[in-house]
Enzyme design. Structure first.
Site, PDB file in Angstrom:
ATOM      1  N   ASN A 112       0.850  -1.201   0.000  1.00  0.00           N
ATOM      2  CA  ASN A 112       0.000   0.000   0.000  1.00  0.00           C
ATOM      3  C   ASN A 112       0.879   1.242   0.000  1.00  0.00           C
ATOM      4  O   ASN A 112       2.111   1.145   0.006  1.00  0.00           O
ATOM      5  CB  ASN A 112      -0.955  -0.027   1.205  1.00  0.00           C
TER       6      ASN A 112
ATOM      7  N   PHE B  54      -4.236   3.042  15.074  1.00  0.00           N
ATOM      8  CA  PHE B  54      -4.550   4.067  14.084  1.00  0.00           C
ATOM      9  C   PHE B  54      -5.735   3.592  13.253  1.00  0.00           C
ATOM     10  O   PHE B  54      -5.893   2.390  13.022  1.00  0.00           O
ATOM     11  CB  PHE B  54      -3.340   4.335  13.177  1.00  0.00           C
TER      12      PHE B  54
ATOM     13  N   LYS C 271     -10.721  -3.737  19.008  1.00  0.00           N
ATOM     14  CA  LYS C 271      -9.306  -4.108  19.156  1.00  0.00           C
ATOM     15  C   LYS C 271      -8.788  -3.856  20.565  1.00  0.00           C
ATOM     16  O   LYS C 271      -7.569  -3.885  20.780  1.00  0.00           O
ATOM     17  CB  LYS C 271      -8.477  -3.351  18.116  1.00  0.00           C
TER      18      LYS C 271
HETATM   19  N1  CTP Z   1      -3.528  -3.309  12.217  1.00  0.00           N
HETATM   20  C1  CTP Z   1      -2.710  -4.360  12.648  1.00  0.00           C
HETATM   21  N2  CTP Z   1      -2.711  -5.546  11.969  1.00  0.00           N
HETATM   22  C2  CTP Z   1      -3.496  -5.723  10.902  1.00  0.00           C
HETATM   23  C3  CTP Z   1      -4.339  -4.680  10.460  1.00  0.00           C
HETATM   24  C4  CTP Z   1      -4.332  -3.490  11.141  1.00  0.00           C
HETATM   25  O1  CTP Z   1      -1.987  -4.198  13.623  1.00  0.00           O
HETATM   26  N3  CTP Z   1      -3.471  -6.874  10.283  1.00  0.00           N
HETATM   27  C5  CTP Z   1      -3.545  -2.082  12.987  1.00  0.00           C
HETATM   28  C6  CTP Z   1      -3.005  -0.878  12.267  1.00  0.00           C
HETATM   29  O2  CTP Z   1      -1.621  -0.702  12.539  1.00  0.00           O
HETATM   30  C7  CTP Z   1      -3.830   0.242  12.871  1.00  0.00           C
HETATM   31  C8  CTP Z   1      -5.161  -0.398  13.153  1.00  0.00           C
HETATM   32  O3  CTP Z   1      -4.882  -1.778  13.231  1.00  0.00           O
HETATM   33  O4  CTP Z   1      -3.327   0.663  14.112  1.00  0.00           O
HETATM   34  C9  CTP Z   1      -6.265  -0.110  12.174  1.00  0.00           C
HETATM   35  O5  CTP Z   1      -6.047  -0.629  10.923  1.00  0.00           O
HETATM   36  P1  CTP Z   1      -7.090  -0.410   9.692  1.00  0.00           P
HETATM   37  O6  CTP Z   1      -6.516  -1.105   8.541  1.00  0.00           O
HETATM   38  O7  CTP Z   1      -7.441   1.022   9.586  1.00  0.00           O
HETATM   39  O8  CTP Z   1      -8.382  -1.092  10.229  1.00  0.00           O
HETATM   40  P2  CTP Z   1      -8.941  -2.533  10.080  1.00  0.00           P
HETATM   41  O9  CTP Z   1      -9.065  -3.086  11.443  1.00  0.00           O
HETATM   42  O10 CTP Z   1      -8.157  -3.303   9.088  1.00  0.00           O
HETATM   43  O11 CTP Z   1     -10.423  -2.289   9.560  1.00  0.00           O
HETATM   44  P3  CTP Z   1     -10.943  -1.739   8.147  1.00  0.00           P
HETATM   45  O12 CTP Z   1      -9.943  -2.183   7.115  1.00  0.00           O
HETATM   46  O13 CTP Z   1     -12.250  -2.358   8.060  1.00  0.00           O
HETATM   47  O14 CTP Z   1     -11.001  -0.240   8.301  1.00  0.00           O
END
Ligand code: CTP
Length: 402
Positions: free
Chosen positions: A213, A327, A345
């Site tokens: 990404n 975040f 979370k």
């Molecule tokens: N995060 C993580 N591990 C993952 C995905 C996300 O630790 N596999 C953490 C990111 O570092 C961030 C938070 O979770 O602090 C939110 O990630 P985000 O991608 O915005 O949210 P998701 O939980 O994936 O939900 P969505 O994609 O539905 O917004």
């Protein structure tokens, strides 16, 4: 190495400590370029300073005026910070009065960087009104003076005049390189261990291709430096970025989400966990060691499998850090989604960003801090400013708990 110090080694018995300093700085990821004064070269050799710094040592102004490789003006600006150690009475007198008659003093007059003087001299020379006036002049001009320490000196006398120890000098240098404005800036997070994830992850499709990404890592790296500047011990688990390594922190470089999780789990315990990384949600199942050829089987079929949610796993672990911040990158319903993430979370705070604009990869961010006690919207500011504000918020969180 990314941060660089220009170290002027003056003439004094303490010059040997400056050799230790070069090694200590290298261990902390700070490169050193050395100017050795004529007096300094009576105590340490250009060969030893050059071997430790891994760079050519400069001593004579006239070597440089040939302008064959680097002019003295360029040299004086080629570092993030100038350090004079040992700073003799003579070097400080010249700097205070603008005398420029050799390479070291010319550099001090020409530099546009901050200067840290680390004095070392006989106690009577240090206490002499002339020296004290010069020190005051340098301080008034915004330069930094570290020490001297009290103790027995090489000349047999006792009092203030010993050069600070290399560890203390390295700490002061790190402090200034982190952007602190004073040598004794308050360190409310001293003794706290912070674990931060930052950057994107890369999920291989085959040995040459990957899913990823647009995360640049800028916000995470800025938070790392801001926490370090407040005294925290920081471990950064970073996906691939093009950013210079932050000063004074332990960095573990990873590629995939699964590697990021392993690195985080083996770094625990920590007092603070901040998940800034844009972790890829999926990896490609069965990504092999052979490159997928386009002519063989028509269009390849990629089967995705879910990645572990690092933030959720850390917050459920038996080693759960006392403060967990996640975040949330959202394009709509920012606060509602952030609140849902806070609960789902098991975080103490969520930093919500509206990423519908140019936040990802850009230099600015508008954060909304969401916690159980409510929300706080911060105006748009640079990622560095936002990081400092977040670090101060974290310090306050622990103060309020104490
Ligand atoms: N995060 C993580 N591990 C993952 C995905 C996300 O630790 N596999 C953490 C990111 O570092 C961030 C938070 O979770 O602090 C939110 O990630 P985000 O991608 O915005 O949210 P998701 O939980 O994936 O939900 P969505 O994609 O539905 O917004």
């Amino acid at each position: 190495m990314d941060k660089r110090v220009l170290l002027i080694i003056g003439g004094g018995i303490a010059a040997y400590k400056s050799l230790f300093l070069i090694r200590l700085l290298a261990k902390r990821g700070i490169a050193t370029r050395v100017i050795l004064t004529r007096g300094g070269s009576e105590f340490v050799t250009p060969l030893s300073a050059g071997s430790l710094s891994g760079e050519r040592v400069f001593s004579d102004l006239w070597d440089l005026t040939a302008e064959s490789e680097m002019g003295h003006i360029e040299l004086s600006r080629s570092a993030d910070l100038v350090v004079v150690a040992p700073a003799t009475a003579d070097l400080m007198a010249k700097a205070a009065h603008g005398i420029a008659n050799d390479l070291a003093s010319t550099t001090l007059l020409a530099t546009d960087k901050r200067v840290l003087f680390v004095p070392a001299m006989n106690v009577r020379m240090w206490e002499a009104p002339a020296t004290q006036r010069n020190v005051q002049t340098l301080k008034n001009e915004g330069q930094y003076i570290l020490g001297p320490d009290a103790g027995e000196m090489a000349c047999g006398e006792f009092g203030f005049g010993r050069m600070s120890e290399p560890e203390a000098i390295a700490d002061a240098i790190e402090n200034l390189l982190l952007g602190n404005q004073s040598l004794d800036a308050p360190q409310p997070l001293k003794g706290r261990h912070a674990l931060i994830t930052a950057g994107p992850t890369r999920e291989p499709i085959d040995p040459v291709r990957y899913l990823s990404n647009h995360s640049s890592g800028k916000q995470g790296y800025a938070i790392v430096s801001a926490l370090r500047a407040l005294g925290a011990d920081v471990t950064l688990v970073s996906g691939p970025t093009a950013l210079p390594a932050p000063v004074g922190v332990k960095i573990v470089n990873v590629e995939t989400a699964r590697d990021m999780l392993t690195a985080c789990e083996s770094t625990l315990p920590a007092d603070i966990f901040i998940g800034v990384a844009a972790v890829a949600d999926w990896h490609v199942k069965g990504a092999g060691h052979k490159k997928i050829k386009k002519d063989k089987h028509g269009l390849p079929e990629l089967i995705l499998a879910e990645n572990p949610d690092i933030l959720a796993i850390i917050s459920e672990s038996k080693n759960r850090p006392a403060l967990i911040i996640g975040f949330a990158a959202e394009t709509d319903n920012v606060i509602a989604h952030a609140k849902a993430k806070l609960t789902k979370k098991n975080c103490d705070m969520i930093v919500a960003n509206d990423v519908s604009g140019d936040v990802m990869g850009g230099d600015e961010n508008a954060m909304i801090i969401v916690s159980k006690s409510g929300e706080q919207a911060w105006p748009r500011m640079t990622k560095h400013k936002a990081a400092k504000k977040l670090a101060l918020t974290i310090a306050t969180y622990f103060e309020d708990k104490a």
